[in-house]
Enzyme design. Structure first.
Site, PDB file in Angstrom:
ATOM      1  N   GLU A 278       0.694  50.999  13.719  1.00 27.87           N
ATOM      2  CA  GLU A 278      -0.964  51.515  13.510  1.00 27.87           C
ATOM      3  C   GLU A 278      -1.270  52.516  14.848  1.00 27.87           C
ATOM      4  O   GLU A 278      -1.954  53.375  14.802  1.00 27.87           O
ATOM      5  CB  GLU A 278      -1.969  50.318  14.027  1.00 27.87           C
ATOM      6  N   HIS A 299      22.342  37.670   6.456  1.00 27.55           N
ATOM      7  CA  HIS A 299      22.650  37.141   4.856  1.00 27.55           C
ATOM      8  C   HIS A 299      21.694  37.603   4.047  1.00 27.55           C
ATOM      9  O   HIS A 299      21.899  37.114   2.951  1.00 27.55           O
ATOM     10  CB  HIS A 299      22.663  35.649   5.185  1.00 27.55           C
ATOM     11  N   LYS A 414     -10.817  49.196   3.118  1.00 24.57           N
ATOM     12  CA  LYS A 414     -12.180  48.496   3.373  1.00 24.57           C
ATOM     13  C   LYS A 414     -13.219  49.191   2.611  1.00 24.57           C
ATOM     14  O   LYS A 414     -14.013  48.332   1.870  1.00 24.57           O
ATOM     15  CB  LYS A 414     -12.489  48.482   4.866  1.00 24.57           C
TER      16      LYS A 414
HETATM   17  O1  PA5 Z   1      -5.713  47.027  16.773  1.00 23.04           O
HETATM   18  C1  PA5 Z   1      -6.735  46.841  16.153  1.00 23.04           C
HETATM   19  O2  PA5 Z   1      -7.988  47.660  16.577  1.00 23.04           O
HETATM   20  C2  PA5 Z   1      -7.047  45.989  15.011  1.00 23.04           C
HETATM   21  O3  PA5 Z   1      -5.921  45.495  14.512  1.00 23.04           O
HETATM   22  C3  PA5 Z   1      -8.376  45.219  15.000  1.00 23.04           C
HETATM   23  O4  PA5 Z   1      -7.646  44.220  16.103  1.00 23.04           O
HETATM   24  C4  PA5 Z   1      -8.115  44.246  13.759  1.00 23.04           C
HETATM   25  O5  PA5 Z   1      -8.623  45.013  12.637  1.00 23.04           O
HETATM   26  C5  PA5 Z   1      -9.326  43.247  13.851  1.00 23.04           C
HETATM   27  O6  PA5 Z   1     -10.595  43.695  14.292  1.00 23.04           O
HETATM   28  P1  PA5 Z   1     -11.723  43.091  15.065  1.00 23.04           P
HETATM   29  O7  PA5 Z   1     -11.288  42.538  16.306  1.00 23.04           O
HETATM   30  O8  PA5 Z   1     -12.680  44.036  15.204  1.00 23.04           O
HETATM   31  O9  PA5 Z   1     -11.966  41.847  14.140  1.00 23.04           O
END
Ligand code: PA5
Length: 424
Positions: A278, A299, A414
């Site tokens: 990410e 394996h 989303k």
């Molecule tokens: O690293 C990030 O920002 C994301 O993975 C968020 O943690 C994830 O989308 C969850 O978001 P939130 O904490 O707003 O529910």
């Protein structure tokens, strides 16, 4: 240095040093908080500046929950879920004794998983730690509503005593609900993004309930903060690793496989995949982070690694001292022909598998191996290692001029889902 970075045969060393100048300026941009995404650099000095009062409150409330609960449900996704699970499994192992059971919800839309989990909880005395920085993540909000209804059916108006909310200090739907209903709550600092938040209340509260010393986690993170605040590529293993990844990429390696020989590191690899994927995978750039657990996956994936496309390199996390070990016993009858291992420890066998695999993959399969050696799987090491990877990925991304702290691409699914569900 507490942990060590190496590449098999040391063939990258001189190439790594060629990056010193760019690393110097990226280090300066990170620490002076002047680079890309600089409003999300709160994690840099967090091990020193973390909120000590909240820390005491976390310990206090965790003690109470620990004494009363059968189960703690961690309700969150992504950065609000993976860090806690990675830590709890790495530090406690997969079959810990005498600890509160930790379950995870809010991390999927799978109806089967959700219904089975709720069913499992029906006759348990459970608490919920709902974790969401934005407070409006669909997976988490749906699960939280269902959990609240279950708690209400068990405890009526006292249901709120069984909820701990970790969210933005001021904004978002969840913070508004906290203010309205009065759940016990902790904060996710505004300048720390989800995947960089494991040493905030996001990770610390569930860890403390799971019986882990969060003081040790923070001590490890503090050592890493101090040791790794040094741009010198001769000594900083996090930056050596960051640069080695870029060299790998230049050599046509587009896939990085995180390798561990400890099952309890499987979720750590999931956490690492999110952090690296990410943070770096944007603007058409980035190395694809993947993971395997050996010898299990030798394996299944071993064939591909040995003889398949040559577009990958491995990053091995080598653990020096296992959490547990035992001696393999002798059997007078030896019908299974396994007596050649009698008297050896299980970890000795695992280590030989590791050494044999390194030779097979690197020497015979031409798959480069970067090696990160950690002393053990303790809370201290977890704190150190997570900070190590924060530093590595921030540097890696800055080296390709990418902002490591946003995730604009995540919004696309989303938007489509909300359209289909009639939300927008
Ligand atoms: O690293 C990030 O920002 C994301 O993975 C968020 O943690 C994830 O989308 C969850 O978001 P939130 O904490 O707003 O529910």
């Amino acid at each position: 240095m507490y942990i060590n970075f190496d590449e098999k045969k040391g063939y990258l060393s001189s190439k790594i040093l060629e990056y010193q100048e760019v690393v110097d300026s990226a280090h300066e941009a990170l620490h002076a908080k002047t680079g890309k995404g600089n409003d999300f650099l709160g994690w840099i000095d967090w091990p020193e500046k973390y909120d000590k009062e909240e820390f005491v409150e976390i310990l206090k409330h965790a003690k109470k929950v620990k004494a009363d609960a059968d189960v703690l449900v961690v309700c969150g996704i992504g950065g609000s879920y993976l860090g806690a699970r990675a830590a709890i499994e790495m530090i406690n192992g997969l079959y810990p004794k005498g600890q509160v059971e930790i379950m995870y919800l809010g991390n999927t839309l799978s109806s089967t998983y959700i219904v089975q989990a709720l069913d499992y909880l029906a006759d348990k005395n459970f608490y919920v730690n709902v974790i969401s920085k934005s407070g409006q993540t669909t997976e988490t909000a749906m699960a939280f509503r269902l959990l609240k209804q279950l708690l209400k059916s068990k405890h009526q108006e006292n249901y709120k005593d069984y909820i701990i909310a970790t969210t933005d200090p001021k904004n978002g739907t969840l913070r508004a609900e906290v203010n309205d209903v009065g759940y016990k709550s902790f904060s996710i600092p505004a300048d720390i993004g989800g995947r960089f938040s494991v040493t905030t209340a996001v990770g610390l509260f569930p860890l403390a309930v799971a019986g882990i010393s969060i003081e040790e986690v923070m001590r490890g993170a503090l050592t890493a903060y101090k040791e790794l605040d040094n741009p010198d590529l001769n000594v900083n293993p996090a930056y050596q690793y960051a640069v080695a990844r870029r060299i790998m990429e230049k050599q046509g390696k587009s896939v990085e496989m995180l390798v561990s020989y400890e099952f309890q590191m499987t979720m750590f690899a999931e956490w690492w995949k999110q952090l690296f994927g990410e943070s770096e995978g944007k603007e058409g750039r980035g190395i694809l982070p993947t993971s395997v657990n050996f010898s299990t996956d030798l394996h299944s994936m071993g064939q591909f690694i040995q003889e398949g496309s040559k577009n990958l390199f491995e990053t091995l996390i080598a653990v020096e001292e296992p959490m547990e070990d035992m001696i393999f016993p002798i059997d007078e009858e030896d019908k299974d022909n396994m007596n050649y291992l009698s008297g050896k420890s299980l970890d000795y066998v695992n280590t030989q598998a590791r050494l044999g695999t390194l030779a097979a993959h690197y020497d015979e399969g031409s798959v480069p191996n970067l090696i990160i050696t950690i002393p053990d799987t303790s809370a201290y090491t977890f704190g150190y290692l997570t900070y190590f990877f924060f530093k590595s990925i921030a540097m890696s991304a800055y080296l390709i001029n990418v902002n490591p702290f946003n995730q604009p691409g995540v919004e696309v699914y989303k938007r489509n889902m909300f359209k289909l569900l009639g939300k927008i």
